[in-house]
Structures are given as C-alpha cells and as structure tokens.
Design an enzyme around this catalytic site. Structure first.
Site, PDB file in Angstrom:
ATOM      1  N   SER A  27     -21.150  35.714  -5.410  1.00 42.02           N
ATOM      2  CA  SER A  27     -21.625  35.023  -6.624  1.00 42.02           C
ATOM      3  C   SER A  27     -21.745  35.976  -7.800  1.00 42.02           C
ATOM      4  CB  SER A  27     -22.997  34.379  -6.367  1.00 42.02           C
ATOM      5  OG  SER A  27     -22.890  33.395  -5.365  1.00 42.02           O
ATOM      6  N   GLU A  64      -9.426  27.336 -12.280  1.00 37.52           N
ATOM      7  CA  GLU A  64      -9.607  27.380 -10.822  1.00 37.52           C
ATOM      8  C   GLU A  64     -10.594  26.289 -10.404  1.00 37.52           C
ATOM      9  OE1 GLU A  64     -10.851  31.217  -9.388  1.00 37.52           O
ATOM     10  OE2 GLU A  64     -11.536  30.411  -7.472  1.00 37.52           O
ATOM     11  N   GLY A  79     -18.684   6.045  16.127  1.00 34.38           N
ATOM     12  CA  GLY A  79     -18.381   7.175  17.016  1.00 34.38           C
ATOM     13  C   GLY A  79     -16.997   7.749  16.795  1.00 34.38           C
ATOM     14  N   GLU A 100     -24.485  25.949  -7.049  1.00 32.28           N
ATOM     15  CA  GLU A 100     -25.704  26.455  -7.712  1.00 32.28           C
ATOM     16  C   GLU A 100     -25.306  27.302  -8.927  1.00 32.28           C
ATOM     17  OE1 GLU A 100     -25.208  26.816  -4.273  1.00 32.28           O
ATOM     18  OE2 GLU A 100     -26.355  24.995  -3.941  1.00 32.28           O
TER      19      GLU A 100
HETATM   20  C1  LIG Z   1     -12.886  29.022   3.029  1.00 35.25           C
HETATM   21  C2  LIG Z   1     -13.204  29.975   1.917  1.00 35.25           C
HETATM   22  C3  LIG Z   1     -12.183  30.435   1.112  1.00 35.25           C
HETATM   23  C4  LIG Z   1     -12.447  31.368   0.113  1.00 35.25           C
HETATM   24  N1  LIG Z   1     -11.408  31.883  -0.639  1.00 35.25           N
HETATM   25  C5  LIG Z   1     -11.653  32.922  -1.483  1.00 35.25           C
HETATM   26  C6  LIG Z   1     -10.571  33.602  -2.132  1.00 35.25           C
HETATM   27  O1  LIG Z   1      -9.395  33.249  -1.982  1.00 35.25           O
HETATM   28  N2  LIG Z   1     -10.861  34.662  -2.924  1.00 35.25           N
HETATM   29  C7  LIG Z   1     -12.148  35.101  -3.131  1.00 35.25           C
HETATM   30  O2  LIG Z   1     -12.332  36.061  -3.864  1.00 35.25           O
HETATM   31  N3  LIG Z   1     -13.183  34.469  -2.542  1.00 35.25           N
HETATM   32  C8  LIG Z   1     -12.965  33.395  -1.716  1.00 35.25           C
HETATM   33  N4  LIG Z   1     -14.012  32.769  -1.083  1.00 35.25           N
HETATM   34  C9  LIG Z   1     -15.365  33.264  -1.309  1.00 35.25           C
HETATM   35  C10 LIG Z   1     -16.245  32.340  -2.138  1.00 35.25           C
HETATM   36  O3  LIG Z   1     -15.794  32.276  -3.456  1.00 35.25           O
HETATM   37  C11 LIG Z   1     -17.692  32.852  -2.002  1.00 35.25           C
HETATM   38  O4  LIG Z   1     -18.092  32.577  -0.664  1.00 35.25           O
HETATM   39  C12 LIG Z   1     -18.630  32.225  -2.991  1.00 35.25           C
HETATM   40  O5  LIG Z   1     -18.353  32.647  -4.294  1.00 35.25           O
HETATM   41  C13 LIG Z   1     -20.105  32.561  -2.665  1.00 35.25           C
HETATM   42  O6  LIG Z   1     -20.295  33.928  -2.475  1.00 35.25           O
HETATM   43  P1  LIG Z   1     -21.070  34.432  -1.158  1.00 35.25           P
HETATM   44  O7  LIG Z   1     -20.425  33.783   0.000  1.00 35.25           O
HETATM   45  O8  LIG Z   1     -21.128  35.891  -1.203  1.00 35.25           O
HETATM   46  O9  LIG Z   1     -22.526  33.804  -1.288  1.00 35.25           O
HETATM   47  P2  LIG Z   1     -23.772  34.496  -2.025  1.00 35.25           P
HETATM   48  O10 LIG Z   1     -23.358  34.982  -3.354  1.00 35.25           O
HETATM   49  O11 LIG Z   1     -24.406  35.434  -1.072  1.00 35.25           O
HETATM   50  O12 LIG Z   1     -24.721  33.214  -2.197  1.00 35.25           O
HETATM   51  C14 LIG Z   1     -25.545  32.723  -1.146  1.00 35.25           C
HETATM   52  C15 LIG Z   1     -26.379  31.561  -1.677  1.00 35.25           C
HETATM   53  O13 LIG Z   1     -27.197  32.027  -2.764  1.00 35.25           O
HETATM   54  C16 LIG Z   1     -27.003  31.190  -3.891  1.00 35.25           C
HETATM   55  N5  LIG Z   1     -27.111  31.949  -5.132  1.00 35.25           N
HETATM   56  C17 LIG Z   1     -26.540  33.149  -5.433  1.00 35.25           C
HETATM   57  N6  LIG Z   1     -26.846  33.490  -6.684  1.00 35.25           N
HETATM   58  C18 LIG Z   1     -27.623  32.495  -7.207  1.00 35.25           C
HETATM   59  C19 LIG Z   1     -28.242  32.239  -8.471  1.00 35.25           C
HETATM   60  N7  LIG Z   1     -28.112  33.093  -9.511  1.00 35.25           N
HETATM   61  N8  LIG Z   1     -28.962  31.109  -8.637  1.00 35.25           N
HETATM   62  C20 LIG Z   1     -29.095  30.223  -7.609  1.00 35.25           C
HETATM   63  N9  LIG Z   1     -28.517  30.392  -6.398  1.00 35.25           N
HETATM   64  C21 LIG Z   1     -27.778  31.506  -6.201  1.00 35.25           C
HETATM   65  C22 LIG Z   1     -25.576  30.659  -3.728  1.00 35.25           C
HETATM   66  O14 LIG Z   1     -25.378  29.479  -4.492  1.00 35.25           O
HETATM   67  C23 LIG Z   1     -25.516  30.412  -2.228  1.00 35.25           C
HETATM   68  O15 LIG Z   1     -26.103  29.167  -1.938  1.00 35.25           O
HETATM   69  C24 LIG Z   1     -13.778  31.805  -0.107  1.00 35.25           C
HETATM   70  C25 LIG Z   1     -14.815  31.311   0.691  1.00 35.25           C
HETATM   71  C26 LIG Z   1     -14.540  30.425   1.704  1.00 35.25           C
HETATM   72  C27 LIG Z   1     -15.670  29.954   2.568  1.00 35.25           C
END
Ligand SMILES: Cc1cc2nc3c(=O)[nH]c(=O)nc-3n(C[C@H](O)[C@H](O)[C@H](O)COP(=O)(O)OP(=O)(O)OC[C@H]3O[C@@H](n4cnc5c(N)ncnc54)[C@H](O)[C@@H]3O)c2cc1C
Length: 382
Positions: A135, A247, A345, A372
């Site tokens: 994020s 995107e 089911g 979020e």
């Molecule tokens: C199937 C899949 C495909 C993907 N493909 C790509 C890709 O091609 N390239 C790429 O770069 N990434 C990719 N991603 C990654 C995806 O973009 C990230 O998982 C996403 O941006 C969230 O980051 P994180 O998983 O590190 O969650 P975190 O950043 O750790 O967030 C965890 C939780 O905290 C919340 N949170 C964080 N900050 C805040 C805030 N300021 N206020 C409120 N809530 C907050 C988030 O909303 C979330 O609910 C992919 C993910 C998946 C699952």
C-alpha cells in the site's frame, strides 16, 4: 430493456463478435489445464496476439491496431465474460505495461518493446509490491544503484502477476530510500539471460488459479542504463501515480462485466431450478435479490461507461478512478455472494461457474490499491 455503451462502435462490434467466438471455441477448452498448471501458456498469448487482442490501442507504427481505451476495455470485458482467468494477466499486459511504455518510453524504447508485446512474443509484468508492503509505495526497499552504464538491482518483489512467464518486467526501485518518492525510478528488466534475476514460487492462491502470481528476486542484477523508463531518474513514483487511474479503471471494467455475467447465469439457473413444485425465481425473495443485483449492475455500468469515456479522452482523474475501483469491486463481491446463495449447494461446488467467480472476485478489493486506500484517496478530495 437494451442498453448500449456509449463508447461502442460498429467496428468494435465486429471485432468483439469474432473475439468472443475465438475465446469460447479455441481458448476455453484449454482453461482447465491452465488452472492445473497455475498459469496460462505461451501459445495462448501468441494466439491472443494474432487475434489483435494484445495492446490494441498501440499505434500502428509500433505494431498495434491504433485503437483507443475502448478497445482495451472491450478485450477485458470479453475475457471476463468468456474466460475470466485471462482477464487479469491480459489487463496487466495491455492496460498497465504497454501503457507505461507508450506514455513514458522514448521512441527507441517503444520500438524495442511494443511490437513484441503486441504479438505476445513478449509478456509484460509490473513489480511494485514487496514482501514488506504494497500500500505504501513510498516505502519500497528494492535498490537500484548506478554503476557505469548500468543499474544494479538488489531486493525482492512479491504477488507479481505474470511473474512466472514475463519477459519484460517494470521494476519499481529506489536509488536511496531516504529520498522518498524522489528516489524511485522504473527500470525495464529483460528477463532472458539476466544474471542475478530469479523467479520465486508461483504462489498458491485461494482463487484465480490460472493466473500466475510470483515472488521475484534481484541479487546484483544488472539492468542497462538505457532501460530506465523515460530516461530520467527519480520519476518512477510520479509515473506510477499518473498511470494508476487507468489500472484501477481496468479493474472496474472487469468487475462490472463479472457482475453482469453473474446476474445472467444466476437468472438462467433460478428459472430452471425447482423447489416446492415451482421455479425458484417465483419466490419473491429470489426475484427481489436478483432485481437488486440487476439494478446495481446497471448503475455500475452507466458510471463505468462515463469513466471509460473520460479515459478515451485522456481525462480520467485519480479520484474518479478510485471511486470506480472501490465501488464496483465491492459490488462485485456482494453480487457473487448473493448469486452463490441462490444456487444453493451447487453454488459451493467448484464445477459451477458461480463458485469460481465467488472466490476469484475477492481479490479485486485488494490489488491495484486496496479499497481502503481508494477511500483514503477519495477522502483527500473532500
Ligand atoms: C492475486 C494478486 C495479484 C497481484 N498482482 C500484482 C502485480 O502484478 N504487481 C504488483 O506490484 N502487485 C500486485 N499485487 C499486490 C497488491 O497490489 C497488494 O497486495 C496490495 O496493494 C496491498 O498491499 P499489501 O498486500 O502489502 O497489503 P498492506 O499494504 O500490508 O495492507 C494490509 C491492510 O492494511 C490496510 N491499509 C494499509 N494502509 C492503510 C491506510 N493508510 N489506511 C487504511 N488502511 C490501510 C490495507 O487496505 C489492507 O487491508 C497482487 C496481489 C494479489 C493478491
């Protein structure tokens, strides 16, 4: 009631008719194997390229059809409708990777990479997310230090769509984490023969089984200086900010197409399925549940079409795209849940399309910026 998207044209009608037939007859029969292999094979990419479904908005001088975002949206919609497992990998390739090169690449960079992306000889990926977080892009840790005529990459990425097969990967890296956003650049990594670059596991997901999602590792990986996207260091964060709206819109396009499909297939199911001696559609609860979902799908469609029009005109802003991504994907997940319930089911059985769509839809609220984060961006505009 018939509704036609304002951005549709007679030419696109012809293209889509052929494309949908191709998807259902040629590619659909292979989808079971892709799910087992946890990825789509190269032949499918090449076949999509031959159909004109890869990077259709890229100008003819770089091998594309010279279309607009309408073509990109049409391809995502048709994939989501006929072969949803391909919608995400192709959206990353068409609506992200090719767009970055088209917008920020030099003429030489466009000549070098776009024709291969159009034919499918090159598959694209974008690597922003790291194990430490996705994020907060400002906090990314993958380092890119300049040494002579090259950048040296060190670090790792995770959750990267197309990571197992990609030939060309946009890597977001920083020259110095202390510099914050101004230290971030985008490097175009050509995977073949790249020493120190390693693809990690094809991650085991709860859904989207045909789409590969990978860890990537860089250990003193050399990237030639001419592969810096746009040629100017420190522009990466701004480039990402500029491209993220498209995107996010691409994700909304697939969300709305999925909603429409789920309403249709559930309507067919409840007309056929009987309980207490009559089709279950005749219970008011069933009819009302579907009436609500149909209304939401239509409302989502009209808003989405407005956003697509904005994207075609180059006028799509960050807040509008965030609204589209957050709201349509939330509604997609609610629709999947309601439609699964109406299948009883059978809705929980993997062989039923609604079961797969239920699991696959969940991630739409997470990637491309979580919902979020979308609300954070929308809230800033209040
Ligand atoms: C199937 C899949 C495909 C993907 N493909 C790509 C890709 O091609 N390239 C790429 O770069 N990434 C990719 N991603 C990654 C995806 O973009 C990230 O998982 C996403 O941006 C969230 O980051 P994180 O998983 O590190 O969650 P975190 O950043 O750790 O967030 C965890 C939780 O905290 C919340 N949170 C964080 N900050 C805040 C805030 N300021 N206020 C409120 N809530 C907050 C988030 O909303 C979330 O609910 C992919 C993910 C998946 C699952």
């Amino acid at each position: 009631m018939t509704y036609r998207s304002s951005w549709m044209t007679a030419d696109l009608d012809i293209f889509r008719e052929t494309f949908r037939r191709f998807l259902s007859t040629t590619l659909f029969p292979r989808s079971e194997r892709w799910r087992a292999d946890k990825m789509i094979d190269r032949d499918a990419w090449l076949a999509l390229g031959e159909m004109g479904a890869l990077c259709p908005d890229i100008p003819e001088e770089y091998g594309g059809l010279g279309g607009t975002f309408a073509h990109v949206a049409a391809v995502i919609e048709d994939l989501e409708h006929e072969l949803p497992e391909m919608a995400l990998p192709v959206a990353v390739h068409n609506a992200i990777v090719a767009q970055y090169i088209m917008h920020f690449g030099s003429h030489e960079q466009k000549q070098r990479w776009l024709p291969g992306l159009v034919t499918g000889q090159l598959v694209g990926a974008i690597a922003m997310t790291e194990p430490g977080g996705g994020s907060d892009l400002r906090a990314l840790r993958t380092r890119a230090g300049r040494e002579g005529n090259a950048y040296v990459l060190n670090g790792s990425k995770t959750f990267i769509t197309n990571g197992q097969i990609a030939d060309l990967i946009i890597v977001a890296a920083t020259s110095d984490p202390e510099q914050g956003t101004r230290g971030i650049s985008l490097l175009m990594l050509e995977a073949e023969g790249s020493d120190g670059f390693r693809r990690g596991r094809n991650l085991d997901k709860i859904g989207m089984h045909a789409s590969d999602t990978s860890e990537l590792f860089f250990d003193h990986t050399l990237v030639p200086a001419e592969n810096l996207l746009g040629g100017e260091e420190g522009r990466g964060f701004y480039q990402m900010m500029e491209m993220l709206p498209k995107e996010r819109l691409a994700i909304a396009v697939s969300a709305v197409a999925a909603m429409e499909r789920m309403v249709q297939l559930t309507t067919d199911y409840v007309k056929d399925r009987k309980a207490f001696g009559k089709p279950i559609l005749e219970f008011q609860n069933t009819a009302f549940a579907l009436a609500e979902r149909k209304s939401e799908a239509l409302i989502a469609r009209v808003f989405l079409d407005w956003c697509i029009e904005k994207a075609i005109m180059g006028d799509l802003d960050q807040v509008t795209a965030s609204v589209a991504k957050y709201w349509t994907t939330d509604k997609q997940v609610e629709t999947a849940d309601a439609c699964l319930q109406l299948h009883g089911g059978y809705g929980y059985m993997s062989e039923f399309e609604i079961a797969r769509r239920f699991v696959d839809s969940r991630v739409q609220r997470i990637y491309g910026g979580t919902n979020e984060i979308m609300k954070v961006l929308i809230a800033r505009s209040l």
